[in-house]
Design an enzyme around this catalytic site. Structure first.
Site, PDB file in Angstrom:
ATOM      1  CB  ILE A   1      -0.213   3.146  -5.637  1.00  0.00           C
ATOM      2  CG1 ILE A   1      -1.036   3.225  -4.210  1.00  0.00           C
ATOM      3  CG2 ILE A   1      -0.270   4.458  -6.560  1.00  0.00           C
ATOM      4  CD1 ILE A   1      -2.473   3.208  -4.269  1.00  0.00           C
ATOM      5  CB  THR A   2      -2.217   1.371 -10.848  1.00  0.00           C
ATOM      6  OG1 THR A   2      -2.898   0.214 -10.482  1.00  0.00           O
ATOM      7  CG2 THR A   2      -1.804   1.184 -12.537  1.00  0.00           C
TER       8      THR A   2
ATOM      9  CD  GLN B   1     -25.287 -29.145 -31.824  1.00  0.00           C
ATOM     10  OE1 GLN B   1     -25.317 -30.304 -30.941  1.00  0.00           O
ATOM     11  NE2 GLN B   1     -26.265 -28.942 -32.508  1.00  0.00           N
TER      12      GLN B   1
ATOM     13  CG  HIS C   1      -6.249 -21.590 -26.415  1.00  0.00           C
ATOM     14  ND1 HIS C   1      -7.350 -20.984 -26.547  1.00  0.00           N
ATOM     15  CD2 HIS C   1      -5.348 -21.172 -27.412  1.00  0.00           C
ATOM     16  CE1 HIS C   1      -7.207 -19.911 -27.406  1.00  0.00           C
ATOM     17  NE2 HIS C   1      -6.010 -19.961 -27.954  1.00  0.00           N
TER      18      HIS C   1
ATOM     19  CD  GLU D   1     -10.641   3.785 -10.756  1.00  0.00           C
ATOM     20  OE1 GLU D   1     -10.954   4.731 -10.221  1.00  0.00           O
ATOM     21  OE2 GLU D   1      -9.857   2.706 -10.216  1.00  0.00           O
TER      22      GLU D   1
ATOM     23  CD  GLU E   1      -5.266   5.324   4.268  1.00  0.00           C
ATOM     24  OE1 GLU E   1      -5.533   4.837   5.246  1.00  0.00           O
ATOM     25  OE2 GLU E   1      -4.955   6.360   4.027  1.00  0.00           O
TER      26      GLU E   1
ATOM     27  N   GLY F   1     -13.488  -0.567  -7.058  1.00  0.00           N
ATOM     28  CA  GLY F   1     -14.649  -1.135  -6.310  1.00  0.00           C
ATOM     29  C   GLY F   1     -14.822  -2.610  -6.604  1.00  0.00           C
TER      30      GLY F   1
ATOM     31  CB  SER G   1     -14.477  -1.790   0.207  1.00  0.00           C
ATOM     32  OG  SER G   1     -13.600  -2.937  -0.564  1.00  0.00           O
TER      33      SER G   1
HETATM   34  C1  FAD Z   1      -3.146  -4.474  -9.403  1.00  0.00           C
HETATM   35  C2  FAD Z   1      -4.186  -3.721  -8.690  1.00  0.00           C
HETATM   36  C3  FAD Z   1      -4.058  -2.227  -8.797  1.00  0.00           C
HETATM   37  C4  FAD Z   1      -4.534  -1.195  -8.082  1.00  0.00           C
HETATM   38  N1  FAD Z   1      -4.411  -0.099  -8.171  1.00  0.00           N
HETATM   39  C5  FAD Z   1      -4.730   1.038  -7.383  1.00  0.00           C
HETATM   40  C6  FAD Z   1      -4.837   2.292  -7.524  1.00  0.00           C
HETATM   41  O1  FAD Z   1      -3.951   2.697  -8.564  1.00  0.00           O
HETATM   42  N2  FAD Z   1      -5.115   3.199  -6.572  1.00  0.00           N
HETATM   43  C7  FAD Z   1      -5.549   2.962  -5.425  1.00  0.00           C
HETATM   44  O2  FAD Z   1      -6.232   3.573  -4.681  1.00  0.00           O
HETATM   45  N3  FAD Z   1      -5.937   1.699  -5.357  1.00  0.00           N
HETATM   46  C8  FAD Z   1      -5.765   0.628  -6.346  1.00  0.00           C
HETATM   47  N4  FAD Z   1      -5.815  -0.811  -6.187  1.00  0.00           N
HETATM   48  C9  FAD Z   1      -6.698  -1.132  -4.948  1.00  0.00           C
HETATM   49  C10 FAD Z   1      -8.047  -1.757  -5.074  1.00  0.00           C
HETATM   50  O3  FAD Z   1      -8.864  -0.552  -5.527  1.00  0.00           O
HETATM   51  C11 FAD Z   1      -8.506  -2.314  -3.982  1.00  0.00           C
HETATM   52  O4  FAD Z   1      -7.692  -3.568  -3.899  1.00  0.00           O
HETATM   53  C12 FAD Z   1      -9.854  -2.599  -3.837  1.00  0.00           C
HETATM   54  O5  FAD Z   1     -10.691  -1.312  -3.895  1.00  0.00           O
HETATM   55  C13 FAD Z   1     -10.335  -3.508  -2.706  1.00  0.00           C
HETATM   56  O6  FAD Z   1      -9.840  -2.980  -1.649  1.00  0.00           O
HETATM   57  P1  FAD Z   1      -9.150  -3.832  -0.521  1.00  0.00           P
HETATM   58  O7  FAD Z   1      -8.131  -4.613  -1.381  1.00  0.00           O
HETATM   59  O8  FAD Z   1      -8.571  -3.142   0.594  1.00  0.00           O
HETATM   60  O9  FAD Z   1     -10.172  -5.050  -0.030  1.00  0.00           O
HETATM   61  P2  FAD Z   1     -11.123  -5.093   1.000  1.00  0.00           P
HETATM   62  O10 FAD Z   1     -11.838  -3.647   1.084  1.00  0.00           O
HETATM   63  O11 FAD Z   1     -10.422  -5.290   2.402  1.00  0.00           O
HETATM   64  O12 FAD Z   1     -12.123  -6.078   0.916  1.00  0.00           O
HETATM   65  C14 FAD Z   1     -12.015  -7.435   1.053  1.00  0.00           C
HETATM   66  C15 FAD Z   1     -13.009  -8.218   0.532  1.00  0.00           C
HETATM   67  O13 FAD Z   1     -14.204  -8.044   1.081  1.00  0.00           O
HETATM   68  C16 FAD Z   1     -15.131  -7.439   0.346  1.00  0.00           C
HETATM   69  N5  FAD Z   1     -15.962  -6.675   1.215  1.00  0.00           N
HETATM   70  C17 FAD Z   1     -15.489  -5.592   1.774  1.00  0.00           C
HETATM   71  N6  FAD Z   1     -16.686  -4.794   2.386  1.00  0.00           N
HETATM   72  C18 FAD Z   1     -17.689  -5.465   2.088  1.00  0.00           C
HETATM   73  C19 FAD Z   1     -19.024  -5.041   2.474  1.00  0.00           C
HETATM   74  N7  FAD Z   1     -19.455  -4.052   3.038  1.00  0.00           N
HETATM   75  N8  FAD Z   1     -19.908  -6.015   2.052  1.00  0.00           N
HETATM   76  C20 FAD Z   1     -19.482  -7.276   1.510  1.00  0.00           C
HETATM   77  N9  FAD Z   1     -18.194  -7.446   0.931  1.00  0.00           N
HETATM   78  C21 FAD Z   1     -17.362  -6.405   1.298  1.00  0.00           C
HETATM   79  C22 FAD Z   1     -14.598  -6.962  -0.993  1.00  0.00           C
HETATM   80  O14 FAD Z   1     -15.346  -7.045  -1.898  1.00  0.00           O
HETATM   81  C23 FAD Z   1     -13.615  -7.817  -1.207  1.00  0.00           C
HETATM   82  O15 FAD Z   1     -13.869  -9.265  -1.582  1.00  0.00           O
HETATM   83  C24 FAD Z   1      -5.347  -1.858  -6.878  1.00  0.00           C
HETATM   84  C25 FAD Z   1      -5.373  -3.092  -6.487  1.00  0.00           C
HETATM   85  C26 FAD Z   1      -4.627  -4.073  -7.345  1.00  0.00           C
HETATM   86  C27 FAD Z   1      -4.770  -5.406  -6.744  1.00  0.00           C
END
Ligand code: FAD
Length: 398
Positions: free
Chosen positions: A177-178, A298, A357, A261, A147, A383, A152
């Protein structure tokens, strides 16, 4: 322990390679520019039996297991495909398993399922309405968990589903969402208690349901042939029959399917690294500077050796962990380590591949340029690397 290469698996590799050579390579650049792969590709892959790999024949799949799916993913990328293509064509790998796991009777997979499959009515109905047509290549599905407020922290999902008779009324939004742009249905994680309570359920929501809108196609650094969308739900009425498993079992279902996954993403990572090693080795043999081939130096040979070593080590470890998962071992920590190991190997290799390259590596014409961009998502999706480290730390008792 690695994935045993049986005659059937060698055949599967050959079939995959022929599919990529014939059906993908002539068109991939066009799909990258168009921002999606065509529906016909799903039908073609289904006819060959590739779309259904890893799904039982009883639900319309081709049989085989997680290890066979891994080999198909590996072969697609090593034959010149890409992780973006895998994401677009195999989104059902994350959209369908919950339905299959909770289906009673005919699939035989729900027995003893903690998700309560066989007790809930209508689950074979979900298999007939969504799983079979998707594996036949006539429908496209997506999985919506993330969302705008965060991805995460899955338990913090705020999209709500309030029960109203035989329906749920869904309100909220999803992002990144993919296949969300093309999807005919979306397996959607909703909160069936108060927002943020962690009481999640999975609902299958049809495109075209009033109140469900697909927003703009999101533009990305990589995975250009994989469409990515924002979804919005305003008072969307979803039949209770579209719920997967029992109410409030969604969190468990999501966590259970993360293993497959994450291993798929790990496979995409090491296979991308292997492909880049091959491309770069060829390039370094052919490209001469100061009167002799790059590969004669090398420094360059050692760089290639290190890239190769990292890719092969990652592959061996991912295969080992996947074999344990396929055997039913609870190896959550090892899956997280496998993802991080493969992503780290891939990050290193794609960077070095582009560097070796030279200027050509920076051009759209260079295949390594696409892998360099595509690779960046592998440590974020399914994740993040940081979340994997949290899981690993927990596994260490920290
Ligand atoms: C191209 C693409 C395809 C995707 N496809 C799908 C899909 O099909 N379905 C779906 O549901 N989602 C999808 N996602 C979403 C993806 O799973 C999330 O982007 C991912 O889980 C991270 O969530 P966030 O972007 O909200 O980052 P956040 O949760 O906001 O995290 C931001 C940063 O903080 C770090 N962080 C967060 N919590 C902690 C913690 N407790 N300790 C340390 N570091 C932390 C994270 O590692 C990250 O670096 C997709 C994303 C992309 C870009």
């Amino acid at each position: 322990m690695t994935i045993v290469d049986t005659p059937e698996r060698r055949q599967l590799r050959e079939l995959t390679r022929a599919f990529v050579t014939r059906e993908v390579l002539p068109h991939l650049d066009g799909w990258e520019r168009a921002g999606e792969v065509p529906r016909e590709l799903h039908a073609t892959a289904a006819k060959l039996g590739l779309l259904g790999i890893g799904f039982p024949e009883s639900v319309g799949g081709s049989g085989g297991d997680l290890l066979d799916s891994i080999l198909v993913t590996e072969e697609i990328i090593r034959s010149g495909g890409s992780s973006g293509l895998v994401a677009a064509l195999f989104t059902h790998g994350i959209a369908l398993p919950h339905m299959v796991a909770t289906a009673g009777g005919r699939t035989g997979r729900a027995l003893g399922s903690p998700l309560g499959g066989s007790q809930s009515p209508g689950h074979d109905d979900l298999v007939d309405r969504y799983v079979r047509p998707t594996l036949a290549g006539t429908m496209i599905g997506a999985l919506a968990i993330t969302e705008p407020d965060g991805g995460s922290d899955v338990a913090a999902i705020r999209t709500t589903a309030r029960r109203d008779g035989d329906h749920y009324v869904v309100n909220g939004s999803k992002t990144y969402i993919t296949s969300g742009f093309r999807a005919d249905f979306v397996t959607t994680a909703v909160c069936t208690d108060f927002p943020g309570s962690g009481e999640l359920s999975l609902l299958v929501i049809d495109k075209g349901t009033p109140g469900f809108t697909v927003g703009r196609r999101l533009e990305k650094l990589g995975w250009h042939c994989s469409d990515t969308a924002e979804l919005s739900f305003v008072d969307v009425r979803v039949p209770v029959a579209n719920r997967i498993g029992q109410e409030n079992t969604g969190f468990l279902a999501i966590m259970q399917n993360f293993a497959a996954e994450r291993l798929s993403l790990a496979t995409q990572a090491y296979a991308t690294a292997q492909r880049c090693v091959e491309l770069t080795t060829r390039w370094c043999r052919d490209r001469s500077t100061f009167g002799r081939p790059l590969a004669s130096r090398q420094l360059i040979r050692h760089r290639l050796a290190e890239m190769h070593t990292r890719a092969e080590a990652a592959r061996a470890y991912v295969h080992q962990v996947a074999t344990r998962v396929a055997a039913g071992e609870p190896v959550v920590t090892e899956v997280a380590m496998a993802k991080n190991v493969a992503v780290a190997a891939c990050d290193h290799v794609v960077d070095q591949a582009l560097q070796l390259h030279g200027g050509f590596g920076y051009l759209r014409d260079a295949e390594v340029e696409r892998h360099y961009r595509d690779a960046r998502i592998l440590g974020i999706g399914g994740g993040t690397t940081e979340i994997m480290n949290e899981i690993i730390a927990k596994g260490m008792g920290l």
